[in-house]
Design a protein around this motif. Structure first.
Motif, PDB file in Angstrom:
ATOM      1  N   ILE A 179     -10.154  14.959  -1.353  1.00  9.32           N
ATOM      2  CA  ILE A 179      -9.182  15.550  -2.282  1.00  9.32           C
ATOM      3  C   ILE A 179      -7.758  15.296  -1.788  1.00  9.32           C
ATOM      4  O   ILE A 179      -6.865  14.952  -2.578  1.00  9.32           O
ATOM      5  N   MET A 180      -7.532  15.461  -0.482  1.00  8.67           N
ATOM      6  CA  MET A 180      -6.208  15.204   0.085  1.00  8.67           C
ATOM      7  C   MET A 180      -5.805  13.753  -0.136  1.00  8.67           C
ATOM      8  O   MET A 180      -4.653  13.454  -0.476  1.00  8.67           O
ATOM      9  N   ASN A 181      -6.754  12.841   0.036  1.00  9.06           N
ATOM     10  CA  ASN A 181      -6.468  11.425  -0.163  1.00  9.06           C
ATOM     11  C   ASN A 181      -6.151  11.136  -1.632  1.00  9.06           C
ATOM     12  O   ASN A 181      -5.227  10.377  -1.944  1.00  9.06           O
ATOM     13  N   LYS A 203      -3.116  14.382  10.799  1.00  5.21           N
ATOM     14  CA  LYS A 203      -2.531  15.571  11.425  1.00  5.21           C
ATOM     15  C   LYS A 203      -3.550  16.703  11.487  1.00  5.21           C
ATOM     16  O   LYS A 203      -3.653  17.412  12.499  1.00  5.21           O
ATOM     17  N   VAL A 204      -4.314  16.880  10.397  1.00  6.74           N
ATOM     18  CA  VAL A 204      -5.346  17.911  10.374  1.00  6.74           C
ATOM     19  C   VAL A 204      -6.413  17.617  11.426  1.00  6.74           C
ATOM     20  O   VAL A 204      -6.856  18.517  12.157  1.00  6.74           O
ATOM     21  N   MET A 205      -6.826  16.362  11.518  1.00  8.57           N
ATOM     22  CA  MET A 205      -7.847  15.983  12.491  1.00  8.57           C
ATOM     23  C   MET A 205      -7.372  16.216  13.921  1.00  8.57           C
ATOM     24  O   MET A 205      -8.122  16.715  14.771  1.00  8.57           O
ATOM     25  N   LEU A 213      -7.352  20.002  14.540  1.00  6.64           N
ATOM     26  CA  LEU A 213      -8.703  20.502  14.735  1.00  6.64           C
ATOM     27  C   LEU A 213      -9.242  20.114  16.109  1.00  6.64           C
ATOM     28  O   LEU A 213      -9.890  20.925  16.781  1.00  6.64           O
ATOM     29  N   SER A 214      -8.957  18.884  16.528  1.00 13.22           N
ATOM     30  CA  SER A 214      -9.423  18.425  17.838  1.00 13.22           C
ATOM     31  C   SER A 214      -8.750  19.215  18.959  1.00 13.22           C
ATOM     32  O   SER A 214      -9.409  19.631  19.920  1.00 13.22           O
ATOM     33  N   ARG A 215      -7.443  19.413  18.822  1.00 11.41           N
ATOM     34  CA  ARG A 215      -6.727  20.193  19.835  1.00 11.41           C
ATOM     35  C   ARG A 215      -7.237  21.627  19.882  1.00 11.41           C
ATOM     36  O   ARG A 215      -7.414  22.195  20.961  1.00 11.41           O
TER      37      ARG A 215
END
Length: 261
Positions: free
Chosen positions: A23-25, A34-36, A39-41
């Protein structure tokens, strides 16, 4: 005790991210990477925190607990300074003082008057309470200082005009301070007004999952939400006062760091 969650099972939540990313794409919201990264951090940081917090809670050494509290306060200060992008040692110390003052006030209230703890530096209370207060405080201070700087950039002539009509520095700054501080605590007021009806807050939910009686969890939640409001308001207000004293001089606007405004 709440039931444990097997680590691989956390990946189930990852499946919900796939349609969101599509949906974001489609909407051309270029924030997927940035979200990934966030989430990883979050995953790495929280797993590390969970590891060493276990030992902090087991050891429960007052010197270690205080050292960790200083570390948390320093990280909170760095977060505010980094977001505002004012690279000035005075601003760093000002921010640190505005963060630590309401934190100590609230921790003292909790340990001495509210819970009457024998061990005032008990890690089981000190670390979680400090984390909640500091996280809330940082958000409020970032909102406050950014709104204040934006208002001063746009309305510098109004500020100078007030001074030319005989207003003192603090009288001329008062409308900008009032607006910035008000903006900072609005989310806290909204949360307090909706709690229990719209949402069940984190501390209350955590205590219930941990086996506490709902009425006990509610009393803790009332206390912590009041503490969060007090910290958010006081830290934002103190930051504005300290900045007004240190960075405004006569007709000069933010004299120590004007290039950042």
């Amino acid at each position: 005790m709440a039931q444990d969650i097997f680590l691989p099972n956390l990946l189930y939540f990852g499946f919900f991210l796939i349609p969101i990313f599509f949906i974001m794409n489609y909407l051309e919201i270029h924030q997927i990477s940035k979200v990934m990264k966030s989430l990883s951090r979050m995953f790495i940081q929280l797993m590390l925190v969970g590891g060493y917090l276990h030992y902090i809670l087991v050891l429960n050494n007052p010197f270690i607990n205080i050292a960790y509290l200083i570390f948390m306060s320093s990280a909170a200060t760095i977060t505010v300074v980094r977001d505002v992008k004012i690279h000035n040692i005075k601003f760093f110390l000002t921010t640190a003082l505005a963060i630590i003052t309401p934190l100590i006030l609230n921790l003292t209230l909790f340990s001495v008057l509210l819970l009457k703890l024998e061990d005032k530096f008990n890690a089981m209370y000190l670390i979680p309470l400090s984390g909640m207060i500091l996280g809330n405080t940082v958000n409020g201070m970032i909102i406050t200082i950014n709104d204040f700087l934006k208002s001063m950039r746009v309305n510098e002539e109004s500020y100078l005009l007030s001074l030319s009509f005989g207003a003192t520095k603090f009288e001329a700054l008062k409308p900008f301070v009032s607006s910035a501080v008000s903006l900072a605590f609005k989310p806290s007021v909204a949360n307090m007004g909706n709690v229990g009806l719209v949402s069940l807050p984190g501390m209350m939910t955590g205590q219930i999952l941990g086996g506490s009686l709902p009425i006990v969890a509610i009393k803790y939640q009332i206390a912590i939400m009041t503490a969060l409001f007090v910290s958010r308001f006081l830290s934002s207000f103190l930051l504005m006062i300290f900045c007004s004293i240190q960075f405004f001089n006569g007709y000069s606007l933010f004299t120590q760091n004007k290039k950042h405004i």
